[in-house]
Design a protein around this motif. Sequence first.
Motif, short mmCIF file in Angstrom:
data_model
loop_
_atom_site.label_atom_id
_atom_site.label_comp_id
_atom_site.label_asym_id
_atom_site.label_seq_id
_atom_site.Cartn_x
_atom_site.Cartn_y
_atom_site.Cartn_z
N LEU A 122 -2.98 10.13 1.48
CA LEU A 122 -2.90 9.95 2.99
C LEU A 122 -2.46 8.60 3.46
O LEU A 122 -3.10 7.47 2.99
CB LEU A 122 -4.25 10.06 3.61
N ASP A 123 -1.28 8.53 4.11
CA ASP A 123 -0.65 7.06 4.37
C ASP A 123 -0.98 6.80 5.96
O ASP A 123 -0.14 7.22 6.83
CB ASP A 123 0.83 7.04 4.19
N GLU A 124 -1.96 5.99 6.21
CA GLU A 124 -2.58 5.84 7.54
C GLU A 124 -2.31 6.76 8.61
O GLU A 124 -1.55 6.89 9.58
CB GLU A 124 -1.42 4.43 8.09
N PRO A 125 -3.09 8.01 8.33
CA PRO A 125 -2.93 9.22 9.00
C PRO A 125 -3.33 9.01 10.42
O PRO A 125 -2.80 9.91 11.06
CB PRO A 125 -3.72 10.26 8.18
N LYS A 136 0.97 -1.19 -0.06
CA LYS A 136 -0.10 0.15 0.02
C LYS A 136 0.90 1.24 0.09
O LYS A 136 0.61 2.13 -0.87
CB LYS A 136 -0.79 0.12 1.21
N THR A 137 1.80 1.19 0.97
CA THR A 137 2.60 2.35 1.01
C THR A 137 3.41 2.81 -0.31
O THR A 137 3.80 3.76 -0.73
CB THR A 137 3.49 2.30 2.33
N THR A 138 3.91 1.49 -1.00
CA THR A 138 4.96 1.52 -2.12
C THR A 138 3.92 2.22 -3.22
O THR A 138 4.35 3.21 -4.00
CB THR A 138 5.19 0.39 -2.36
MG MG Z 1 2.55 1.28 4.93
#
Ligand code: MG
Lengths: 378, 306
Positions: free
Chosen positions: A183-186, A68-70
Motif C-alpha cells: 500500500l502506497d499512502e492509500p 519509500k515509493t521506490t
Molecule cells: Mg511516495
Amino acid sequence: MSDGAAVLPLTLGVAPPRPLPAAPRRGVRVEVVGCHRRFGRVVALDGVSLTIEPGELIALLGPSGCGKTTLLRALAGLEELDQGAVRIGGSDISRQSPHQRNLGMVFQAYSLFPHLTAISNVAFGLRLRRVERTARRRRAAELLELVGLAAQADRFPHQMSGGQQQRVALARALAVEPRVLLLDEPLSALDAKVRSQLRDEIRRIQLELGITTLYVTHDQDEALSIADRVGVMNAGRLQQLDVPMAVYDHPVNAFVAEFVGSVSRLPATVGPAATVEVLGRRIPLPASTPAHPEGTPVDVLVRPEALRARPDPGGLGMVTGRSFRGAVSRIDVVLPGGVRAAATVAGAEAIALGPGVAVAVEVVGAPLFVTDPRRDAG
Amino acid sequence: MDTTPSAGGRALPSSGLAPGRAARHPGRLLRHALGVGPFLCYLTLFLIVPSAAVVTSAFQSPSGGFTWANIRASLSGVYLQAYGGSLELSAIAALASAVLGTIIAVALASSDRPLLHRLVTTGCGVMANTGGLPLAFAFIASIGNFGIVTEMLSALGFNPYDHGFSLYSLAGLAIVYCYFLIPLMVLVMLPAVQALRQEWFEAAAMLGARRRQCWQLVGIPVLAPAFLAALMVLFTDAFAAYATADVLTQGSIGLVPIEIGSLIQGNVLAGQQNLGDALGFGMILVVVVVGVAYAVLQRRAARWQR
Ligand SMILES: [Mg+2]
Ligand SMILES: Nc1ncnc2c1ncn2[C@@H]1O[C@H](COP(=O)(O)OP(=O)(O)OP(=O)(O)O)[C@@H](O)[C@H]1O
C-alpha cells in the motif's frame, strides 16, 4: 485459483464467528536485500535491506523523497533495481515482471478503472485468471462486503467518494489472493476522519487474512497505530526497523527521534562524570551517547513527557501555545535564544498556562539523545 | 463553431436567485436568449437555411414542381458509383488515420520531451490544415507518376506504378487524405490519451495483466468514446473533401463532391442544379446516418462517463 469455496476466509460475519487468529496462517516472508536505485544523480535507494515476517504489517515512514515509493515499487516489479534482490517465500523474484508476481497493490488515489463498476473492478484480476463469470461475481461481491461496500457494487468510480474508491481498490487487490499486500499512502487523499476509520479497517482485514503487508505512509500516527513494526527511512536508507514503542522510546539516531513523535532540541553542555548540563540542571547522559570532552556544547533531544513546565514569574520561558488533548495537554514554550520546546502537562495544570505566561522549564525524564549542536533549523 | 457564439452565454454568471423563481424571471430568460441567440442565428444562417434550400431543390423539377426524378437519377449509374467511391474512400482513410493517429498520440504522450511535444503538435496543426491544390501538388511531386520518391524507387528497381499503385486511384487518394487526417486525429486524441493514468496500467499489471491485456481491457475501452467521436469527425471531413480530390483525380474516379461540383459548374442544362442538390441531400443523409450510428455506439462506449 482453487475451487470457489476454498478462497479467503470471508465468511467471518456469516458463519459462527471465528476468533481472530493470533498467529498468521497464510503469510509469506518477504526479504529485500541490499537494494540500490538511482535516478540520474538522485540516490533513491542506498542499500536497503529488510525482512517482513509472514503475516506481518510493516509501515514504512519517512520524509518526502526518501525512497519509500521506490522501494515499494521495486517490490512490485514496477521499478527496476540497480542492485539487490527481492525474495518472496524464499524464492528470488527480482527477474519477474509485475504481472507474474501475484502481489496486491493499492495506490495513493484514483487507480480504479474508470470504465468499470465497483464490482467489475474487484473482479478484474479474477477475469484475467479465467475464473468463470458467476464465480467471480460472487467472490467480488464477498470482497465488497468485506470492505463494507456491498451496496455500491454497481457504481462507477466517479460516482463514489475518495474513501469508497480506496475501499474498492483494497478489495480489488485482495480479490486475487495476493501473496503480499503493498500500500502506497492509500489514505493520504482522504480527510482525517475517514482516514483513521479506514486505517483501522485495513488493519482488521490484514489481520483477518494474515497477509504480509508493506504500508508506506508519511503520517507517523498512522504508522505507529497500525504497524507491527515501523521502518523509518531517510535519504534512501532504512534508519531503524522496530516495534512502534521501541522506535518512539529508543530511536537509534537524532533523525528518527525528531521524525517520529515530537521532540525538543535543547542546547546543553557536557559536564563531568557522564552528565550534561541543560536548562540549569545537571542530568545523566543517555547511555547511547558517544564520549564528549567536558565543556563540549551539545544538543539534547527530549520528548514532551520528559519536560515539565510550571508557572513562574521569574522563569526563563514563555508559553506560546497550548493544545488541550483530553487528560494531558501540550504546551509550547519559547526559551532564551529562540529555542522552542514542547512539554506535556496534566489537564488541570494547563489551565494556568495560557499564552504569554512566564514559565520555568526543567528536564524531568531521561533525554533521548545527545547530538552535535544545530541552531539554524527549527 | 462552439467557441465564438456561445462565449456570450458563458460570460453571464448565474445570479444567486433560487432556481425555481429564476426560471420564471423574465430578465433571466432574456439573458439566456441573449446567450444562445447568436449561436442559433449562426446555425440558421449557415446550416439550416442552406440545407433546407438543398433539400427543397432536390425534389423540384426544372419547372418548379415536385418530382422524384432527381433523387432517382442521383441513385443510378455514375452517381451511385460515386457514393460507393466516396463511402469507401472516407471509411478507409478515416479508419486508417484514426488508428495511426491514436498510436502516434499514445507514443507522443508517453515520451516526456517537451520540445518533441511542441514540435509534433505544431506540425500536426499545420498538416491538418493543409489541403486543396498545395497538398495535391506536393503528392504529385513526390509519389506521382514521375515524382521524386517514385523515381528513387524505380532506380532501386521497384516502380510502384508497375505494381498496381497509382496516386490517381482510390488508394492513392486515401494516402493523400491520411496526410491531413492523421495529424487531425493526433490533435483530437492527444488530450484523451494524456488523461490515461499510469496507475490504471500498473494496477492492471499487478492484477496479472500482460501489456497487451492492459491495453485490451483498460486502455482501449477508456479511449473508445474519444476515438469514436474523432473517427466520426475524420469520416465527415474525408467525405466532404473536394479540392484535393478534384485536382488529383481529374474525373477519373467518381466521388460525390466532385460530381456535385461538375454539375453545378457545368453547362447550364436544365435540371442539373436540381440533380446536384439531390446528391447534396444524399450527402446530408449519409452524415445524419453516421451521426446516429455514432450516437448509438457512443451510448454504449461512454456508459461509464455518466
Ligand atoms: Mg511516495
Ligand atoms: N522515475 C523517476 N525519475 C527520476 N527521479 C525519481 C523517479 N522516481 C523517484 N525519483 C526520485 O527518487 C527519490 C525517491 O522518490 P520516492 O518516490 O521513492 O520518494 P517517497 O519517499 O515515496 O516520497 P513521497 O513521500 O513524496 O511520496 C526522490 O528524490 C525522487 O525525486
